[in-house]
Enzyme design. Sequence first.
Site, PDB file in Angstrom:
ATOM      1  N   ALA A 120       0.814  -1.210   0.000  1.00 44.37           N
ATOM      2  CA  ALA A 120       0.000   0.000   0.000  1.00 44.37           C
ATOM      3  C   ALA A 120       0.849   1.262   0.000  1.00 44.37           C
ATOM      4  O   ALA A 120       1.749   1.401   0.821  1.00 44.37           O
ATOM      5  CB  ALA A 120      -0.916  -0.011   1.224  1.00 44.37           C
ATOM      6  N   CYS A 121       0.582   2.143  -0.922  1.00 42.92           N
ATOM      7  CA  CYS A 121       1.086   3.520  -0.918  1.00 42.92           C
ATOM      8  C   CYS A 121       0.056   4.347  -1.677  1.00 42.92           C
ATOM      9  O   CYS A 121      -0.691   3.811  -2.504  1.00 42.92           O
ATOM     10  CB  CYS A 121       2.435   3.655  -1.614  1.00 42.92           C
TER      11      CYS A 121
END
Length: 352
Positions: A25-26
């Site tokens: 996740a980013c």
Amino acid sequence: MKTLLSLRHVALAVAFTCAAAQADACTRVVYLGDNQDVITARSMDWKSDVATNLWVLPKGIARDGEAGARSIRWTSRYGSVVATGYDISTTDGLNEAGLSANLLWLAESEYPQQRGTRPGLSMSLWAQYVLDNFATVAEAVAALEREPFTIVTDKVPGESRLATLHLSMSDKTGDSAIVEYINGKQVIHHDRAYQVMTNSPVFDQQLALNTYWQDIGGTVMLPGTNRSADRFARAKFYINAIPKSEDPVVALASVFSVIRNVSVPYGITTPGEPNISSTRWRTVADHKRRLYFFESAMTPNTFWVDLNKADFSRGAPVLKLDLGPDQRNVFAGDALDRFQPAEPFRFLGIEG
């Protein structure tokens, strides 16, 4: 008022959301405000300490693509402030011309084989190449479309999997671009409207999924999980819903609130989805005022670097701000005077 959703839309949403569940996740967002305000924010989400430090890199540094004998070579035209990964790669940064570059995970990435005479570029230098050479997104896109190098990837430090990333760029005009490698081919999405990037699925599919949520309307319902596709929908809605304030303090506070909204709580684990990771730090780049903000999940303060005060001249010293393990060192306000002269970090290279 919309009361029913077509089965086709529901099927598409489920398919895209399931695909997104496998991604680290980013999130990256670009705020387009009044009075030519442009602010780019990103979160860095990773399952372990990414050993990030901040660096001030002057112009005039000769670089090698670190891809063996057939590496691309250049000398930096612009100085930059960057956040590293493991002090072997530039993961994020803002240059003195107001161009920002951000690397995010994309599991679907597939890079071409290095063939012929085209030089190679280690992925560790991908963002730095952009920051060193270009003042605007349009300049960068024009150069990258000619494919001056072949991206060469390697294993993530301490892991057996290859690094698979995509690149976003934004500049002080508000222009944006997303660069991906899909099925071995470079794909560039270039438009001011491309304000948001997360991880999986590929960018075309992210746009399709966002259309689905726009049909519903963000004030009615927004997806709330940590999955990439859900974060994309929330970020896209909120970055355009916040006030377009001419007060820079309000504008920055609004952008910080959006990137915090799409961050993953520290220490969270999601059963059955081991690749969803905690947010470890966030950056916010104020293109107009040339300020680069950093916020660690482990410290109480947000601090910044004023690029207007940095010495980016040729021959100026390289400076490092040691953020400590898990970015626990505490700083406040403009931290430029806390940077120390240091030997430049060595980008991760590929033998051959």
